[in-house]
Structure formats: C-alpha cells, structure tokens
Design an enzyme around this catalytic site. Structure first.
Site, PDB file in Angstrom:
ATOM      1  CG  HIS A 368      65.466  10.237  83.742  1.00 48.64           C
ATOM      2  ND1 HIS A 368      66.197   9.790  82.682  1.00 48.64           N
ATOM      3  CD2 HIS A 368      66.466   9.976  84.248  1.00 48.64           C
ATOM      4  CE1 HIS A 368      67.122   9.170  82.497  1.00 48.64           C
ATOM      5  NE2 HIS A 368      67.285   9.291  83.616  1.00 48.64           N
ATOM      6  CE  LYS A 560      54.693   9.523  72.595  1.00 47.40           C
ATOM      7  NZ  LYS A 560      55.781   9.913  72.172  1.00 47.40           N
ATOM      8  NE  ARG A 561      54.036   3.723  81.456  1.00 45.78           N
ATOM      9  CZ  ARG A 561      54.178   2.735  82.973  1.00 45.78           C
ATOM     10  NH1 ARG A 561      54.254   1.029  82.794  1.00 45.78           N
ATOM     11  NH2 ARG A 561      53.664   2.782  83.995  1.00 45.78           N
ATOM     12  CE  LYS A 566      54.779   9.013  78.441  1.00 44.31           C
ATOM     13  NZ  LYS A 566      55.555   9.952  78.120  1.00 44.31           N
ATOM     14  CB  THR A 668      63.571   8.145  73.438  1.00 44.02           C
ATOM     15  OG1 THR A 668      63.010   7.240  74.480  1.00 44.02           O
ATOM     16  CG2 THR A 668      65.048   9.159  74.761  1.00 44.02           C
ATOM     17  CE  LYS A 672      63.798   4.616  71.287  1.00 43.82           C
ATOM     18  NZ  LYS A 672      63.639   3.711  72.623  1.00 43.82           N
TER      19      LYS A 672
HETATM   20  C1  NBG Z   1      61.072   9.458  81.241  1.00 43.05           C
HETATM   21  C2  NBG Z   1      61.005  11.089  80.519  1.00 43.05           C
HETATM   22  C3  NBG Z   1      61.441  10.589  79.019  1.00 43.05           C
HETATM   23  C4  NBG Z   1      62.149  10.677  79.029  1.00 43.05           C
HETATM   24  C5  NBG Z   1      62.961   9.396  79.973  1.00 43.05           C
HETATM   25  C6  NBG Z   1      64.591   8.450  79.303  1.00 43.05           C
HETATM   26  C7  NBG Z   1      60.909   8.870  83.311  1.00 43.05           C
HETATM   27  C8  NBG Z   1      60.557   8.740  84.125  1.00 43.05           C
HETATM   28  N1  NBG Z   1      61.219   9.622  82.656  1.00 43.05           N
HETATM   29  O1  NBG Z   1      60.447  11.654  78.510  1.00 43.05           O
HETATM   30  O2  NBG Z   1      59.740  11.051  80.908  1.00 43.05           O
HETATM   31  O3  NBG Z   1      63.048  10.540  77.554  1.00 43.05           O
HETATM   32  O4  NBG Z   1      63.135   9.707  80.900  1.00 43.05           O
HETATM   33  O5  NBG Z   1      65.667  10.177  80.139  1.00 43.05           O
HETATM   34  O6  NBG Z   1      60.701   7.053  82.644  1.00 43.05           O
END
Ligand code: NBG
Length: 824
Positions: A368, A560-561, A566, A668, A672
């Site tokens: 991920h 987002k985080r 980002k 994701t 959305k």
């Molecule tokens: C995150 C990525 C995103 C991705 C999501 C789901 C973690 C470690 N990674 O870009 O930063 O959409 O995973 O795949 O949460």
C-alpha cells in the site's frame, strides 16, 4: 435450515412467538438496558435500536456461517491491522432495507433517527486509506456473496480523537468502547493461546527426523469478538473477527495475599496492553516492540482459527490452498508466513518442501505504499527474542531463497543481498517484511496501475524479474453503498428516479445518467442537491466551528491524513497567494471559495503537525480580515473520520488530490469525491491517472510533474530556491512566512517549513506551485460557467464504474483467491 427435519433456530420452537422490530426495540430498552420513559437517554435509544437491528441479522449470520462450513467451501481471510468501519447502524439499515421502517418506528416514540445516529461513535480501528479500504472490501465481499472473513484487533482505543487548541493538534484518547458496543458479539469459546519469547528445543521423532518445540513461552489469550457484516440486500452476513487480548492469569493470588495488590494484577495489565491502542501512524513504523507483539498476536490467533476450521472438515493439509486464501493487507501480518510454516512442520509434522508449497499457495500480499520509511523491517535480535522459532524459520527461508537465486538467476552477490529477506548489516541484521511477503506468497499486488508499475520498476525490480507474473495490479475501489447511497441520499434518489436502482450493485449502470447531462432540468436538480448538501455541511460547521461559510462559494476540499507527500502545504501556500491577490485589488471580481481541510497527523510527525498549525494560523487571520469577507474562507474541520467524510464529500465541488507524483499509492478519497460529483484538481499520481482516463481531460484539472519527471529531477539535482527567486507571487508568500505574518505571537514557529521549502523541498512543492496556481485558475473559470461545471460534475459521477470496490473484489476473487459466491 434444518437439522434432522427440525429448524436449527431456537426461535422456531412451537411455543415461541417471533417478535417484530418494534417489540424487540421496546424489550431491549426495558429488559437489557433497564430503562423507562423517564430515565432513557438518546444513547439508550441508539443501543436498543442497534440491538434490535442486529437481531434481524442474526439468522442470516448463523445461516451464512453454517452454509460455508457444511459445504466446506473455499474462503478468503482478509488479515488487516486496521479496519475503519465508521458507524454501523446506518449501513446496516441500508443494507437490510430497513431505513424507512426504522425512521418511522422511532418517530412513533418521538425520536429522530438522524439525531440518534449521531450518537454512534465511529468504529475507528484504523488510520487511513488502508483501513478504510479493508472496510469497503468487507462490504463488497458480503454484497457479492463471497465467503470471507475479516481478521483484526479489537483495540480498546481506536485512532485518537483530534482536537485543536490554539491551532495545534491535540490528541485525546478515543474510548469508543466506553459504553460497550451493541454490534460485537464476544465468543469466549474461540479463545486461543498466543505464545511469545521462550526458547526452541529439538528432538527426534519416531522417523528419526529433527523436530522443534517452542517452550517456556509467555502466553497471552486471544478472545474472538465478532461483528456482523451484512451484504446489500442479500442474505449473506459475513464476520469481522476482532481479537482481544486477555491475560492467562487474571490474578496472582500469592502476591495478593501478601498485600502486593498492584503486582497481583501486573502480569494481567502487561498482557492486555496488546489490544489497548491502535498505533496512530500509517507511514512511519514506530519500531516498537508492542507493535510487533500486536502483529504476531492477531496473526497467531487468526491462523489457529483458520486451521481449526479447516480441520473440522479436512484431514489432508495439501488441500489447504483449495480451502483457504489469506490476504496480507500490507506487511503488518507478514509474520503469518513463518507462522504457518511453523504450524505445518512443528505441529502437523509436514516436511519443509511440502509446507513451503502450501504456504506460498495460501498467501497473497498487497502493498500500500512506497514511502521508504514505511517498508517495515524488524531487527533480527528483536525477532530472535520475541519469536525465536520464527526467526529460525525466516533464516532458513532466506538461506534457501538465496541458494535458489544463485542457482537459477544470478551469482551477483550484491544483487542477491538486495533481494534477500535478511538485510545484513554489521550493526545488526534486519528482516525485510516486504521481501518476506513477496517471497512467501503467490501474488503481490499494487493498488493502482501507476503504483504497481513503480513497484515493478523501481522498488522490487529484481524480485519482479525473478518471479515473472507474481506482481500484479488491483486498482482500489470504494463502497457505493456507503459513499453514495448512504452519504448522499438525495443524489441517490435523483439517480434512481432516472435510471432505476441497479447502479447500487452494478456501477456500470451509472453511465446512463450521462445522457441527462444535456438536460437543463436535470442539471438544475443536480445543482440543487449539491447546494442542499452544502447547507447541511454549513449547518454542521456552524454548530462545531466558529466560522461563517458562504454556501454559494466553491467548496474546495482536501481531507486525508496529513503527510508531507500529500502536500496540504502546497494548498495552503496557494491559499495565501489568493489572499494576497484579494488584498491587493479587493475591488476585482473573485470566485468565492471555501477551502476545507481535515485530517490527522501522526502524533510524532513534527512537520505534519506544523502544517496543521500553519493552516489554522492562516485561517484565523484570513477569516477575520474584513477586506476579504466571504470571498475566501479557510476551515480546518477537526477530527476527520469516516462519518465526517460522509458529510464533507457530498458537499464538495473541487477535490484536492495533489500529492507529489509517485508517492500516493492509489488514494480512495479521490474516487469518493468524483462519485459524488466533485471535480478533481490533481497530479498524475495513484488512481488519479485512471480517473483522468475515465472522465477525460476536459473533466479534470491535471497539473505538475509526473512521477518520472520527479525522479529525473531528483537525480539531476533540484534547487527549490530558484522558484523563490523567479516567481514573485511565491516569493511574497514565503516572505510572509519568514516574517511571521500569520504568527506574530509565536515568532519563528514556521521556520522549519520555510527552510524545508527553500533548501530541500523533498516533495517538490516549490516546483509545482506555479502549475498548481494555473490549474486553480482554470478550475475557477470553469466554475463560473455553471452549466458547464454541472456537466463536468455529472460526467465525473457517471464514469466511476471502475472505482467500485465490487469491481476490485471480483478481480481479487478471480485472479488471486479463486473463490466463488455462495448463495445463502
Ligand atoms: C494507503 C495509501 C493510499 C491507498 C491506501 C489503500 C497506507 C499505508 N497506504 O494511497 O497511502 O489508497 O493505502 O490502498 O495506508
């Protein structure tokens, strides 16, 4: 369902009367919660209605489980350290089709369902994308009737609650289980012992073979807590099984009798910390022993559970890959690979080769992130003391792998050591969990096309060459039920009115709304709904934040985080430049804009937290500047999570997906927003690339360097300060930060930001600033043309077929898990 001709359910007995929803609701209040009309609280109402709804699921839940077992079908087990389920009541009501009935039922007692639903704390057992993805996948698995289990940890404290004090992020514990939880069912009969520490002894078995025993261990119990996951209008109800840690000895009576009350429970407390708290960090491993303990804790309990189930109906372990697929959600559960080897060899008596063959057929791994500090490694010495038998097995996996590579592929020792599981280092060896996961499984997938390509080309090129076909792509997807049907009910009913409701389970249908983009009346309704969603958000904001929002402004959201890649920083720098423009010529026309931020920063991530403070400082200043008025407002919505996403996303016009190209594995949130008719401004990163391919260049605002260009720029030497020198607008913005313009009372706090931007700029904020400003200008102009913007918005929704988690789950099921739906 019958056994010996009789129904298996107690409530089918001759004298038992089945209760209606309303009876159950009333009885729950009275008999379970012991409340009457004078003592009841809104929270009691939530509990009672949730329990009554869970009762409606029970039969199908039990039936689903016995159907899977009786028919000995192949199941997938989704192992994830995170599940961001959000709230469960609303989702269950929608999936069961009981929304309206429940609303009326509660209204009959004088309660408003929406208000009651606000009482439910989010089940926040995750940090960000990876955890929410797991939740969306659980929803699709049940909806598509796949036999599936989610496995994770029942953290007592989920992701921290974020508060803002004087602009700074403050973390507070999220004690989501304080009042219990009506959805989870404790299953003490599924309790497993998880071992740690100890030593390994050897002995010879009757055939003369050396066998291993792991002894003198410190044990912890794992107790199953099951949460039902109902599919959308199917009878399938899958389980999410969350493990809770319990001490093996509740109490040391000796200590207690001698008056040592605290040490009497010391061991208990120590063991139970394992499931106390979620690590609030999704990209920087804490290198903490507790985290590794958590990983092994849930992996060990899960594998014991899978093996227990397998043995109920099977005896030959060579059949395991035909009965069980195990998906490793990132490397966090990768210790399962040596653990299954241990079980098969030490407990079930298989030979290495056979055990290895089974293991690698059972496991598959999803990566991920490529952020280097997030590729987990554990030190050999730590593993050796915490899991000595596993360390032996890993050493053997590594030895055999290196031999095999030498024989079949290359004798280049530097290449081999790059591919190996164990990274050798004179200061101590490390175990590369990603390499272990790739080598020990039959499939490794990335989560968007670009990300999967980067994995193959740059991150694991040699392993990719060595295992042709093992690397593959599964672009992420999102649950249409949660993120459109539930989050945006008005838009959903407009769509259903036009094209029927098949789109809820078949997003390809949504294409049909594109034809209405040309219909003026439809466009008007589309806009009205967006406006209503904005009003709802404004209402929420006015209750929780002290800012007045102009609902006809463009709602421009980045939620987002917080992470430097980002680039929330890029966004706020641009906002400052907008502020300067308005200040300069306030009499000019400006497209009114509300810039919304939301998201948490890992508590130890200094830079991310500084950027939150910067956003809040700028907001404080700009929002109170009378020259600016409602031309520009900045809002940091605190404590972003699933439930807030459901409010913010449907109200947004512009979706900020502006990561440094190459860094966002998929995203994701981007999907959305587009599904809800927001137009993306973004870089060619993660799934943005695929979104662009679907919606077309005219319906998205793409800017900035590509991943390849970023890599080339890094190689060729990058000097960010040249942008400061050449772009007067950017220069002014940086100078304001330098001169403490927004932080008079706390001088110097943004110096680290300025230094990073001018002298390092690892994430290419300075480089992309100009292109971003130009793209923002294009977005504003487009927004001014209301009819055209509405068309863009409709097209974005209409073309989201690819990004349904149903599509993703079908691909996983067919290409990786080889499982088929089971009708209940
Ligand atoms: C995150 C990525 C995103 C991705 C999501 C789901 C973690 C470690 N990674 O870009 O930063 O959409 O995973 O795949 O949460």
């Amino acid at each position: 369902m019958k056994e010996n001709g009789k129904s298996i359910f107690f409530t089918d007995g001759a004298k038992v009367k089945q209760s209606s929803l309303i009876t159950q609701f009333a009885e729950r209040l009275e008999f379970d919660l012991v409340k009457d009309r004078t003592t009841v609280t809104d929270h009691d109402i939530l509990e009672a209605i949730s329990m009554a709804i869970r009762d409606r699921l029970t039969r199908n839940w039990l039936k689903t489980q016995s159907e899977y077992n009786d028919n000995n079908v192949k199941k997938v087990h989704y192992l994830s350290l995170e599940f961001l389920m959000g709230s469960l009541l609303g989702n269950s009501l929608i999936n069961l089709g009981l929304y309206e009935e429940t609303r009326q039922l509660l209204a009959g007692f004088g309660y408003d369902l929406d208000k009651i639903m606000r009482e439910e704390p989010d089940m926040g057992l995750g940090n960000g994308g990876l955890g929410r993805l797991a939740a969306c996948y659980m929803d699709s698995l049940a909806t598509l009737e796949y036999p599936a289990y989610g496995y994770g940890i029942l953290y007592e404290y989920g992701i921290f609650e974020q508060d803002i004090e004087n602009g700074y992020q403050i973390e507070k514990p999220d004690h989501w289980l304080r009042y219990g939880n009506p959805w989870k069912v404790v299953r003490p009969e599924f309790t497993y012992t998880v071992k740690f520490n100890g030593t390994v002894t050897t002995y010879f078995d009757e055939t003369g073979r050396t066998r291993y025993n792991w002894v003198n261990t410190d044990d912890v119990l794992a107790i199953a807590n099951d949460v039902p996951v109902p599919g959308y209008q199917t009878r399938t109800v899958n389980s999410l099984r969350l493990w809770q840690a319990k001490s093996t000895d509740e109490f040391n009576l000796n200590n207690f009798n001698q008056g040592n009350y605290l040490s009497a429970v010391e061991n208990k407390n120590l063991s139970e910390t394992i499931s106390k708290v979620l690590y609030p960090n999704d990209s920087i491993p804490q290198g903490k022993i507790l985290r590794l303990r958590q990983q092994y804790f849930f992996v060990s309990a899960t594998l014991q559970d899978i093996i227990y189930n397998f043995k109920l109906h099977n005896t030959d372990f060579r059949l395991l890959p035909e009965k069980a697929a195990i998906q490793l959600n990132d490397t966090h559960p990768a210790i399962a690979i040596p653990d299954l080897m241990r079980i098969l060899m030490d407990e079930e008596g298989l030979e290495w080769d056979e055990a290895w063959d089974i293991t690698s057929k059972v496991f598959a791994y999803t990566n991920h992130t490529i952020v280097p500090e997030a590729l987990e490694e554990w030190s050999e010495s730590l593993l050796h003391s915490l899991l000595p038998r596993h360390m032996q097995i890993i050493t053997e996996i590594n030895r055999r792998f290196k031999n095999e590579v030498t024989e079949k592929y290359s004798q280049d020792s530097s290449l081999i050591s790059k591919m190996a599981v164990i990274k050798e280092d004179s200061h101590g060896n490390n175990i590369r969990m990603a390499n272990l996961a790739i080598i020990g499984s039959h499939s490794t997938n990335g989560v968007a096309e670009l990300h999967s390509d980067i994995l193959k080309k740059y991150i694991f090129p040699d392993l990719n060459n060595y295992y042709p076909g093992k690397f593959n792509n599964k672009t992420n997807g999102i649950s249409i039920r949660r993120f459109l049907l539930q989050a945006n009910p008005e838009l959903s009913s407009l769509i259903t009115k036009k094209i029927g409701n098949d789109w809820v389970t078949n997003l390809a249908e949504l294409k049909k709304i594109e034809q209405f983009a040309e219909d003026e009346k439809f466009r008007q309704s589309w806009r009205t709904i967006k406006h209503n969603n904005k009003l709802r958000l404004v209402d929420f904001i006015s209750r929780n934040h002290n800012v007045k929002i102009n609902p006809v402004s463009i709602f421009d959201s980045q939620v987002k985080r917080f992470h430097e890649y980002k680039r929330q920083l890029l966004n706020i720098l641009h906002v400052i430049s907008l502020y300067n423009r308005i200040k300069n010529t306030p009499e000019d026309f400006y497209v009114p804009r509300t810039v919304i931020f939301g998201g948490k920063a890992a508590p130890s991530y200094f830079m991310a937290k500084t950027i939150i403070k910067l956003i809040n400082s700028v907001a404080e200043h700009v929002n109170n500047d009378s020259v600016i008025g409602d031309k520009l407002k900045i809002l940091f919505i605190k404590n972003y999570g699933v439930t807030l996403a459901e409010k913010i996303i449907p109200a947004s016009d512009l979706s900020e997906q502006i990561s440094t190209a190459g860094f966002e594995a998929s995203g994701t949130g981007n999907m959305k927003f587009a599904l809800n008719g927001a137009v993306t401004i973004g870089t060619l990163d993660g799934a943005n690339v695929e979104i662009k391919n679907e919606v077309g260049d005219d319906n998205i605002f793409i800017f900035g360097l590509t991943a390849d260009e970023i890599m080339a720029a890094r190689r060729n030497g990058y000097t960010p300060i040249k942008h400061y020198e050449s772009n007067p607008e950017l220069r002014l913005v940086i100078d304001m930060l330098k001169s403490d313009y927004f932080n008079k009372k706390e001088p110097g706090i943004f110096e680290p930001v300025v230094n990073e931007l001018l002298y390092r700029d690892y994430y290419f904020v300075m480089e992309d600033f100009e292109a971003y400003s130009v793209a923002q200008k294009r977005a504003e102009l487009a927004y001014l043309n209301t009819e055209m913007w509405t068309k863009m918005s409709i097209i974005n929704s209409a073309r989201m077929e690819k990004f349904s988690s149903d599509r993703a789950i079908k691909e996983y099921s067919k290409d990786i898990w080889d499982i088929s739906p089971v009708k209940i």
